[in-house]
Design a protein around this motif. Sequence first.
Motif, PDB file in Angstrom:
ATOM      1  N   ARG A 159      68.687  44.594   7.992  1.00 61.00           N
ATOM      2  CA  ARG A 159      67.730  45.651   7.647  1.00 61.00           C
ATOM      3  C   ARG A 159      66.299  45.140   7.769  1.00 61.00           C
ATOM      4  O   ARG A 159      65.450  45.787   8.393  1.00 61.00           O
ATOM      5  CB  ARG A 159      67.968  46.173   6.230  1.00 61.00           C
ATOM      6  N   SER A 160      66.018  43.967   7.210  1.00 62.49           N
ATOM      7  CA  SER A 160      64.642  43.448   7.225  1.00 62.49           C
ATOM      8  C   SER A 160      64.189  43.064   8.634  1.00 62.49           C
ATOM      9  O   SER A 160      62.994  43.037   8.911  1.00 62.49           O
ATOM     10  CB  SER A 160      64.492  42.263   6.265  1.00 62.49           C
ATOM     11  N   TRP A 166      69.879  49.607  12.091  1.00 62.65           N
ATOM     12  CA  TRP A 166      68.689  49.644  11.244  1.00 62.65           C
ATOM     13  C   TRP A 166      67.444  49.990  12.059  1.00 62.65           C
ATOM     14  O   TRP A 166      66.402  50.307  11.491  1.00 62.65           O
ATOM     15  CB  TRP A 166      68.509  48.336  10.485  1.00 62.65           C
ATOM     16  N   GLU A 168      73.540  42.134   5.268  1.00 60.38           N
ATOM     17  CA  GLU A 168      72.958  43.465   5.480  1.00 60.38           C
ATOM     18  C   GLU A 168      71.452  43.436   5.261  1.00 60.38           C
ATOM     19  O   GLU A 168      70.692  44.027   6.030  1.00 60.38           O
ATOM     20  CB  GLU A 168      73.613  44.486   4.553  1.00 60.38           C
ATOM     21  N   ASP A 169      71.013  42.747   4.212  1.00 68.60           N
ATOM     22  CA  ASP A 169      69.573  42.626   3.952  1.00 68.60           C
ATOM     23  C   ASP A 169      68.860  41.983   5.139  1.00 68.60           C
ATOM     24  O   ASP A 169      67.762  42.393   5.515  1.00 68.60           O
ATOM     25  CB  ASP A 169      69.313  41.816   2.678  1.00 68.60           C
ATOM     26  N   ILE A 217      76.222  41.569   1.326  1.00 67.25           N
ATOM     27  CA  ILE A 217      74.930  42.185   1.034  1.00 67.25           C
ATOM     28  C   ILE A 217      73.776  41.388   1.640  1.00 67.25           C
ATOM     29  O   ILE A 217      72.855  41.974   2.221  1.00 67.25           O
ATOM     30  CB  ILE A 217      74.749  42.376  -0.491  1.00 67.25           C
ATOM     31  N   THR A 218      73.813  40.063   1.559  1.00 69.13           N
ATOM     32  CA  THR A 218      72.707  39.270   2.128  1.00 69.13           C
ATOM     33  C   THR A 218      72.663  39.414   3.658  1.00 69.13           C
ATOM     34  O   THR A 218      71.585  39.422   4.244  1.00 69.13           O
ATOM     35  CB  THR A 218      72.795  37.780   1.735  1.00 69.13           C
TER      36      THR A 218
END
Length: 159
Positions: free
Chosen positions: A138-139, A145, A134-135, A131-132
């Motif tokens: 994305r960011s 993304w 992916e974050d 998840i981190t």
Amino acid sequence: MYLNKKNLFLVISILLIFFFLTYNDVKSSELKIIDGDTIHLNGEKIRFSGIDTPEIQQTCIKNNEVIKCGIRAKELLIKAIGNKKINCVREGKDQYKRTLAECFINDLSLSSYLVKSGYAFAYRKYSKKFITDEDFARSNNLGMWSMKFEYPWDWRKKN
């Protein structure tokens, strides 16, 4: 140094043993990359656990241009692996009898690399591990993304 028949036989035997051990090592690194999250390693089907990449036929849109994001995910994996040896940590089997594993090049997790690059997603249905990564993608608007896309699991349902 003088080699008598006994010593010569010993040296040849050691060289032959070394050759066959080395030959098996080369054979043990047979690799075929199927798509962004599936490989065949020594004939074993391995699905990267905890991530999901776009399917080979899947496309995305960027600046009104069709991008083959499934192909890009596979190409990114091919580039990351290059001629390096892969080490996989097996975690079990999936419903299709593929081995679930996290695979590494040296200390680099290929799954983490793909997710952090934006061409794979944390497969939250099965794992929270990436998840981190992916974050981060994305960011930073990386990979998919920066495009219009469907999540692979949604694309598969429709196709």
